[in-house]
Design a protein around this motif. Sequence first.
Motif, short mmCIF file in Angstrom:
data_model
loop_
_atom_site.label_atom_id
_atom_site.label_comp_id
_atom_site.label_asym_id
_atom_site.label_seq_id
_atom_site.Cartn_x
_atom_site.Cartn_y
_atom_site.Cartn_z
N UNK A 97 135.26 27.15 108.66
CA UNK A 97 135.07 25.71 108.73
C UNK A 97 133.85 26.22 109.69
N UNK A 98 134.46 26.35 111.17
CA UNK A 98 133.63 27.18 111.57
C UNK A 98 132.11 28.22 111.73
N UNK A 99 132.51 28.69 110.48
CA UNK A 99 130.97 29.66 110.08
C UNK A 99 130.42 28.25 109.18
N UNK A 173 134.40 18.05 112.78
CA UNK A 173 135.40 18.80 114.18
C UNK A 173 133.44 19.56 114.41
N UNK A 174 133.95 20.74 113.93
CA UNK A 174 132.81 21.78 114.41
C UNK A 174 131.53 21.45 115.18
N UNK A 175 130.82 21.18 113.48
CA UNK A 175 128.84 20.42 113.60
C UNK A 175 128.40 19.87 114.60
N UNK A 210 138.46 23.73 122.99
CA UNK A 210 138.83 22.88 121.97
C UNK A 210 138.96 22.01 121.13
N UNK A 211 137.88 22.66 120.50
CA UNK A 211 137.03 22.61 118.66
C UNK A 211 137.93 22.98 117.51
N UNK A 283 141.37 17.74 125.61
CA UNK A 283 140.27 17.61 125.73
C UNK A 283 138.69 17.60 125.36
N UNK A 284 139.45 18.22 124.14
CA UNK A 284 138.18 17.78 122.81
C UNK A 284 138.30 16.66 122.31
N UNK A 285 139.04 16.06 121.99
CA UNK A 285 139.53 14.60 121.83
C UNK A 285 138.65 13.69 122.98
N UNK A 286 138.27 13.98 124.37
CA UNK A 286 137.88 12.98 124.77
C UNK A 286 136.30 13.47 125.30
#
Lengths: 292, 419
Positions: A97-99, A173-175, A210-211, A283-286
């Motif tokens: 998914x990150x790729x 999320x990654x995008x 974080x993500x 941290x990521x959600x924020x």
Amino acid sequence: MASINPANHGLRLAVRYAVLSIIAVVFLFPLVFMIMSSFKPDLQLLQDTGSLRAFLPVGDLSFENYREAFERAPVWTFVKNSIIVTGLTVALSLFFCSLAAFSFAFLNWHGRDTVLAVILATLIVPFETIAIPLLLLVSKLPWLGMDGIEWGWLNTYRVQIIPWVADGLTIFLFVQYFKDLPHELVEAARVEGASWWQIYSRVVMPLAGPVLATAAILKFLVMYNQYLWPLIVVQEESYRPVMVGLQYFFQLNTAWGEVMAYLTLITVPVLIFYLALQRAFIASIASTGVKG
Amino acid sequence: MRRKATLATLAGALTLVAGTAAAQTELTMWYHGAGNEVESRIINQIVDDFNASQSDWKVVIESFPQLSYNDSVVAAALAGNLPDILDVDGPVMPNWAWSGYLQPLPIDESVIADFLPGTKGYWDGELYSVGLWDAAVALYARRSTLEELGLRTPTLEEPWTGEEFMAALDAAKASGKYEYAFDPGMAWTGEWYPYAFSPFLQSFGGDIVDRSTYQTADGVLNGDAAIAFGEWWQSLFAEGYAPGTSQDPADRDAGFIDGRYAFQWNGNWAAVATLEKVDDLVFLPAPDFGNGPKIGAASWQFGVSATSEHPEGAAAFIEFALQDKYLAAFSDGIGLIPATPSAAAMTKNYKEGGPLAVFFDLSKEQALVRPVTPGYVVAAKVFEKALADIANGADVADTLDAAVDEIDADIQRNNGYGH
């Protein structure tokens, strides 16, 4: 500008902590109830539900429910299966998914936005609507095994893992996260002659902690709580995950103490995983404003 | 020399074992009892005995949790992955037969001549499944309660009438000793509703569908008798005789045992555990609301999947499992009613004078199988919802009319389900 009155400040702080404590209690009580009940015999457990005793370690406490839970069902087999399926799916999902997200965020290719829109549109399709077509598909798919080509993926780990590796939410999320990264970093790396793979692996991903944590936790929860899919694609006990295993405890006369013991056992990995990643998750959600 | 002879004997034995194993054709079997240690032990023993008793077939069993068993079977049928031998809940059998999951059971029917009616699964004139046991429901009460309230003890020959039953509930309510006079078991959702409560409707003279044609529910689920039933049913909750749909499952399990409920509608599977905790427990027959006392029938049964390439082997196993000693073992193990009188006589609970013997008689005398139609699966869910709605105060006639419409629409959508 009004100065801060120490008395008011103290009061506000007290109210804030009181509200937070109430919320914490609301969230913690089910867990406390589950753990306390797991040590009580059925009759006492049922009688205690009407009072605060349900949340207290009082009465006839023992590990009997745990012993009986292990006799009733192959608990460790279920936990092992869930950890294998969840662990591999999370790892593969983060990678693929990150790729994909990297491609959407940093590469220019024809139809990119349309493809992303289509992927995001899959978020509104409930899994239940595709479960049967997917079942028919995986029951006919080939697989190259040690004995040559096998047909059908039923009763395997791969049937529980591969269909769940890529999903719209994780890519999204990654995008979102990648788009917020300074593009100058990527441009500088390109000027220095870095390949796209080097940029992905050495520039972008080291900044994606974080993500990664957020996506890992959300995926972990989805996979660990899988019920319908393993129910229809796994008929052999040796591949069943924890949520299907929970059904072993609901007999004609449900042994509630054993149910609570089993739930306590299968909740431990989730808590450990969440506690390990919670700081990065928050941290990521924020930072992204995404709510799971 | 001696060592050589021993090795030769061992090699010979291994060859024999290998030869037997190689000759046996494997049959797969799915069973709903995962998580029930006693049930699993008995069914595994039957499988082991069968495998050792002959050299043609070897049954390999896979157990599933009961709650998800039907979903697993339906999914496997879609994926073309059914085993040779299936067990199937009695009322679901017609649907699986009609859907093409099962084939007629090729066994000698004289073997099951004296089996309880509820254990034989017939659909479209053919035997598809047979069970080793049946289940029955009774009205649980304490002898001391009957005496304190001055109530006649109903018998199979002379059950309570509807008026007597309501008088008993009135007396319990008026005594002030009980949280509720009657616990029908509203916390047990799902199949419990049609299994346990449709016999009340049938005793009033109604039914879930019209059994003469199986093409409609009109007239039987919304006729005068059904409306009378619905009004009675609603009064149980509106007038505080019974806990409603919000009943906590924990209260269902412990309410009668704790003495908070005076009477409880419950199955024979709960009888042994309740007897251990209630000294003067008695099992009373269903009340007669005008058309005879009724209780549900048909429990889990064995059948042969439509895709089995070895129906004769599957049938051989099922016939093997129907021996009295296994019927009795299941009964002693999990408390269910053995399918034959001869097996009942071998059990500790159902032999003459046994603590649960009354359930065998109840099953024999009062049992009525749920509608034998593939459409039952849908009709049962519609019935469950209607009963819950009525219990929660919905208009009786409107709710039953809506249920009839839904059941009839489903029957039409499925071209009458092959009747």
